[in-house]
Design a protein around this motif. Structure first.
Motif, PDB file in Angstrom:
ATOM      1  N   GLN A 198     -34.982 -47.413  -6.298  1.00 18.56           N
ATOM      2  CA  GLN A 198     -35.681 -47.375  -7.587  1.00 18.56           C
ATOM      3  C   GLN A 198     -36.952 -48.217  -7.543  1.00 18.56           C
ATOM      4  OE1 GLN A 198     -34.868 -45.286 -10.290  1.00 18.56           O
ATOM      5  NE2 GLN A 198     -36.966 -45.859 -10.732  1.00 18.56           N
ATOM      6  N   GLU A 222     -33.447 -38.932 -10.262  1.00 17.71           N
ATOM      7  CA  GLU A 222     -32.361 -39.847 -10.632  1.00 17.71           C
ATOM      8  C   GLU A 222     -31.175 -39.702  -9.673  1.00 17.71           C
ATOM      9  OE1 GLU A 222     -31.484 -39.000 -14.731  1.00 17.71           O
ATOM     10  OE2 GLU A 222     -33.513 -39.517 -15.363  1.00 17.71           O
ATOM     11  N   ARG A 223     -30.836 -38.471  -9.333  1.00 18.60           N
ATOM     12  CA  ARG A 223     -29.712 -38.218  -8.423  1.00 18.60           C
ATOM     13  C   ARG A 223     -29.973 -38.809  -7.040  1.00 18.60           C
ATOM     14  NH1 ARG A 223     -27.946 -32.203  -6.290  1.00 18.60           N
ATOM     15  NH2 ARG A 223     -26.782 -32.933  -4.461  1.00 18.60           N
ATOM     16  N   VAL A 224     -31.161 -38.556  -6.501  1.00 22.90           N
ATOM     17  CA  VAL A 224     -31.492 -39.032  -5.161  1.00 22.90           C
ATOM     18  C   VAL A 224     -31.549 -40.562  -5.133  1.00 22.90           C
ATOM     19  CG1 VAL A 224     -33.288 -39.047  -3.372  1.00 22.90           C
ATOM     20  CG2 VAL A 224     -32.637 -36.896  -4.487  1.00 22.90           C
ATOM     21  N   ALA A 232     -29.865 -42.586  -7.069  1.00 19.62           N
ATOM     22  CA  ALA A 232     -28.479 -43.060  -7.153  1.00 19.62           C
ATOM     23  C   ALA A 232     -27.760 -42.899  -5.813  1.00 19.62           C
ATOM     24  CB  ALA A 232     -27.728 -42.308  -8.251  1.00 19.62           C
ATOM     25  N   GLU A 233     -27.974 -41.783  -5.133  1.00 19.76           N
ATOM     26  CA  GLU A 233     -27.338 -41.550  -3.830  1.00 19.76           C
ATOM     27  C   GLU A 233     -27.855 -42.519  -2.765  1.00 19.76           C
ATOM     28  OE1 GLU A 233     -26.692 -36.704  -4.308  1.00 19.76           O
ATOM     29  OE2 GLU A 233     -28.184 -37.462  -2.910  1.00 19.76           O
ATOM     30  N   THR A 234     -29.120 -42.853  -2.866  1.00 19.53           N
ATOM     31  CA  THR A 234     -29.750 -43.703  -1.861  1.00 19.53           C
ATOM     32  C   THR A 234     -29.364 -45.168  -2.057  1.00 19.53           C
ATOM     33  OG1 THR A 234     -31.592 -42.159  -1.734  1.00 19.53           O
ATOM     34  CG2 THR A 234     -31.952 -44.356  -0.825  1.00 19.53           C
ATOM     35  N   GLY A 235     -29.343 -45.603  -3.322  1.00 20.88           N
ATOM     36  CA  GLY A 235     -28.980 -46.987  -3.614  1.00 20.88           C
ATOM     37  C   GLY A 235     -30.022 -47.963  -3.107  1.00 20.88           C
ATOM     38  N   ARG A 240     -34.560 -31.843   2.217  1.00 19.68           N
ATOM     39  CA  ARG A 240     -33.442 -31.619   1.289  1.00 19.68           C
ATOM     40  C   ARG A 240     -33.870 -31.917  -0.146  1.00 19.68           C
ATOM     41  NH1 ARG A 240     -30.313 -35.525  -1.145  1.00 19.68           N
ATOM     42  NH2 ARG A 240     -28.379 -34.763  -2.017  1.00 19.68           N
ATOM     43  N   ASN A 241     -34.556 -33.049  -0.343  1.00 18.36           N
ATOM     44  CA  ASN A 241     -34.949 -33.429  -1.700  1.00 18.36           C
ATOM     45  C   ASN A 241     -35.921 -32.425  -2.312  1.00 18.36           C
ATOM     46  OD1 ASN A 241     -33.320 -35.646  -1.395  1.00 18.36           O
ATOM     47  ND2 ASN A 241     -34.990 -37.070  -0.987  1.00 18.36           N
TER      48      ASN A 241
END
Length: 194
Positions: free
Chosen positions: A185, A174-176, A178-181, A37-38
């Motif tokens: 990072q 950045e989106r992935v 943030a979604e993963t949490g 998906r990524n």
């Protein structure tokens, strides 16, 4: 589940059949096989259309024009014979990695004697490092072999050319994250430090 071993492929590169890719504009409208998906989000950011399919179907899909290209690591030149059906290989932009792992049933692991558990985990660590070394070496060998094939073009993006792709990919990362949490990072930062 008990994790025994974990490694990744080399950075994915872009094999294409009919069109060389030097800029994101070259990807526009292309159907690109993606491993996840990524990776699909990255291809969309570049202007392409991601296509999900098993690795075993890439060869025929690329040969027949069902897809225009494939995002996969350089081992695919030999392992999946993409050197036979792709005419261009673009390397140098930031892409994605795919994890490989060996897991074991937690109940089965817990049933082992402590010294057997320790031995299994030690072999798993060694397998992780060896698996990664083999992936990186074989991917590099596949990229070089592709460049030596008659009628094929290996495109090594300059840092400036790669920056155009990377600027489009950055919001995807950045989106992935943030979604993963969680520690996502920190994992990204550790990978970039290597």
């Amino acid at each position: 589940m008990q994790l025994i071993s974990l490694w990744s492929n080399a950075r994915n590169v872009l094999y294409t059949r009919d069109r060389p890719v030097r800029t994101p504009a070259d990807v526009a409208g292309m159907k690109i096989r993606v491993p996840s998906r990524n990776a699909g989000l990255v291809v969309e950011a570049w202007g392409g259309s991601p296509v999900s399919m098993p690795v075993s179907e890439i060869y025929n899909a690329l040969q027949t024009g069902v897809i225009d290209g494939a995002l996969i690591d350089g081992t695919a030149t030999h392992a999946f014979r993409l050197g036979e059906v792709a005419n261009f290989l673009t390397v140098g932009m930031d892409t994605t990695l795919s994890p490989f792992f060996i897991i074991m049933s937690r109940d089965a692991f817990d049933s082992l004697a402590p010294d057997h558990q320790a031995a299994l985990l030690e072999v798993g660590r060694e397998t992780s490092f060896l698996g990664n070394q083999v992936q990186l070496a074989e991917a590099a060998r596949g990229i070089e072999a592709f460049g030596a094939m008659p009628g094929k073009e290996l495109i090594r993006l300059t840092p400036e050319e790669a920056a155009a792709f990377n600027a489009l990919s950055a919001p995807v990362v950045e989106r992935v994250v943030a979604e993963t949490g969680g520690d996502a990072q920190a994992v990204i930062d550790a990978l970039r430090a290597r």
